[in-house]
Design a protein around this motif. Sequence first.
Motif, mmCIF file in Angstrom:
data_model
loop_
_atom_site.group_PDB
_atom_site.id
_atom_site.type_symbol
_atom_site.label_atom_id
_atom_site.label_comp_id
_atom_site.label_asym_id
_atom_site.label_seq_id
_atom_site.Cartn_x
_atom_site.Cartn_y
_atom_site.Cartn_z
ATOM 1 N N SER A 15 -1.907 7.684 9.975
ATOM 2 C CA SER A 15 -2.133 7.295 11.369
ATOM 3 C C SER A 15 -2.600 8.505 12.175
ATOM 4 C CB SER A 15 -0.835 6.721 11.968
ATOM 5 O OG SER A 15 -0.974 6.502 13.349
ATOM 6 N N GLU A 67 -8.919 7.068 -1.705
ATOM 7 C CA GLU A 67 -9.423 6.095 -0.738
ATOM 8 C C GLU A 67 -9.228 6.539 0.710
ATOM 9 O OE1 GLU A 67 -8.676 1.828 -2.878
ATOM 10 O OE2 GLU A 67 -6.880 2.917 -2.220
ATOM 11 N N ILE A 68 -8.458 7.597 0.930
ATOM 12 C CA ILE A 68 -8.177 8.069 2.287
ATOM 13 C C ILE A 68 -9.444 8.642 2.907
ATOM 14 C CG2 ILE A 68 -6.844 9.699 3.669
ATOM 15 C CD1 ILE A 68 -4.633 9.487 1.525
ATOM 16 N N ARG A 69 -9.762 8.230 4.125
ATOM 17 C CA ARG A 69 -10.987 8.675 4.792
ATOM 18 C C ARG A 69 -10.783 9.994 5.544
ATOM 19 N NH1 ARG A 69 -12.909 3.694 8.275
ATOM 20 N NH2 ARG A 69 -14.561 5.186 8.814
ATOM 21 N N HIS A 70 -9.573 10.274 5.983
ATOM 22 C CA HIS A 70 -9.296 11.525 6.706
ATOM 23 C C HIS A 70 -9.396 12.679 5.709
ATOM 24 C CE1 HIS A 70 -7.236 14.655 8.932
ATOM 25 N NE2 HIS A 70 -7.177 13.882 9.998
ATOM 26 N N ARG A 121 0.103 5.322 4.269
ATOM 27 C CA ARG A 121 -0.253 4.926 5.632
ATOM 28 C C ARG A 121 -0.539 6.204 6.406
ATOM 29 N NH1 ARG A 121 3.780 1.111 8.659
ATOM 30 N NH2 ARG A 121 5.136 2.953 8.534
ATOM 31 N N ARG A 157 -6.615 13.710 2.906
ATOM 32 C CA ARG A 157 -6.946 13.363 1.513
ATOM 33 C C ARG A 157 -6.891 14.586 0.610
ATOM 34 N NH1 ARG A 157 -11.807 11.882 2.301
ATOM 35 N NH2 ARG A 157 -12.727 13.865 1.647
ATOM 36 N N GLU A 193 -5.058 4.056 8.645
ATOM 37 C CA GLU A 193 -5.476 3.768 7.282
ATOM 38 C C GLU A 193 -4.271 3.326 6.463
ATOM 39 O OE1 GLU A 193 -8.190 6.432 5.271
ATOM 40 O OE2 GLU A 193 -8.182 7.761 7.013
ATOM 41 N N GLN A 194 -4.459 2.301 5.647
ATOM 42 C CA GLN A 194 -3.439 1.863 4.701
ATOM 43 C C GLN A 194 -4.131 1.638 3.367
ATOM 44 O OE1 GLN A 194 -0.161 -0.738 6.475
ATOM 45 N NE2 GLN A 194 -1.855 -1.195 7.877
ATOM 46 N N VAL A 195 -3.855 2.534 2.432
ATOM 47 C CA VAL A 195 -4.546 2.513 1.141
ATOM 48 C C VAL A 195 -3.542 2.745 0.027
ATOM 49 C CG1 VAL A 195 -6.687 3.394 2.187
ATOM 50 C CG2 VAL A 195 -5.055 4.989 1.185
ATOM 51 N N LYS A 204 0.837 -1.188 0.000
ATOM 52 C CA LYS A 204 0.000 0.000 0.000
ATOM 53 C C LYS A 204 0.880 1.249 0.000
ATOM 54 C CE LYS A 204 -3.855 -2.326 0.324
ATOM 55 N NZ LYS A 204 -4.817 -2.378 -0.815
#
Length: 344
Positions: free
Chosen positions: A64, A76-79, A62, A83, A69-71, A59
Motif C-alpha cells: 500500500s 508481480e509487484i509493480r513498486h 499487500r 519488489r 497492490e495485492q499479488v 494473495k
Amino acid sequence: MSTRTLTSVITATPFRVSFFGGGTDVPGYFNRRGGLVIGSAIRQYSYVALNSLPRLLQKRFRISYSMLEQVDRIEEIRHDIARETLAEYRSLLRDDFVDLHSYADLPAASGIGSSSAFAVGMVNALHALNGLYLPPQELARRAIHIERTRMQEVGGWQDQILSAFGGFNLVRFQENTFEISPLAIGGPLRDAIERSCWLYFTALQRSSAAVQQVSFSTDNIREKERVLDETRELAEEALHVLRGTTSPEGTLRRWGELLHRSWTLKRSLANEVSRPEIDGVYERARAAGAWGGKIIGAGGGGFLLIIAPPERRAAIDAAVGDLHGVPIRLERNGSHVVYVNENG
C-alpha cells in the motif's frame, strides 16, 4: 537465521537536504575524481510499516502506497523498490503473508531523497522484523545496492547515506566507498541554519532518475567533469567557511552566496534541471533579499531551498506568491524503529 519474535515493525527514516556537492556523489565521477557532499537529515520522514502474519488471505503480498497492490508473487509487484528489496531478502520472508504500507511527511518526487529514504527504511524494517540490527554504514550500502545495482537507476549515493546516518555531515566519496564525518555545529549556528534556511514547494514533481540520466549518465559523465569539479570546489569552500567563520550570520551569508554559484553551475548540466517558472520564483526571492538558493535533488521541480536573513522571510514569502513554505529542522537521528509488535 534468527527466530522471528516480531509480527509488526514501523521505521521512520529522515529525508535530507543537500547543501553542497550534489552530483559529485555519482560513482562515474567520484571513482575518477573524488566527491564531497555537505548535507543534513531533516525532521520530516518516510515511514514503512511492515507486518508479517499467517497466510489467511489468498494473495501473499499487500503493498500500500499511492496505490494498493495485492499479488501472490514478488515478481508481480509493480513498486520497484519494494519488489527488488523483497527479492533481495527473500530468505527473510519465509512463507508468511506480507503487508507493507508506505507513507510520508512530504510528497514523493520532490527532491528530498524520498525514494532512497523509503529504500533505507524498508531494508531496516525487514531486518528489524527478523531481530537483525544493521549499523548505518551497512544499511546505506544495502539501500545503495537495491537502487543502483538491482534497479540500475542512475544517481548518487548521498541520499541513502544521509537517511541512514542522520545528522549534519560531510561525506567524501572515492574508489567505490564513502567516509562520513559529522560536522560539529553548536547551538547558535544550528539555530541560525534553522532560521535562515527554508523550502518552498513548487508543486512540480519529476522523476529524479530521468533528470539524472540526462544530467550525468555513464555515457556523458566525462563531458560534465568541469562542472562537477567546480561543484566539488564550491563544497570545499563551503566547508572552509563553516570551519573558519565565527559569526553564524556570516557563515549563512557566505553559504547563500556559494549556493547561488552552485545553482548556476547545476543549471548548466542540462535543460531539464530547471524550468522558466522555477527560475522566475528564484529570481523574485533573490530580489526580495535571499542570499541564494537552489532546487534540491536532481532538479526539474520539487522543493526550492532558500538561504536568507530571517527578517526577509515575510518579503520573500510575498514575492514567491502562494507557494507553500516548509521550515528546515535538522535531524540528528538516522533511520530507526519507532514501533514493534511481538508475537503472542
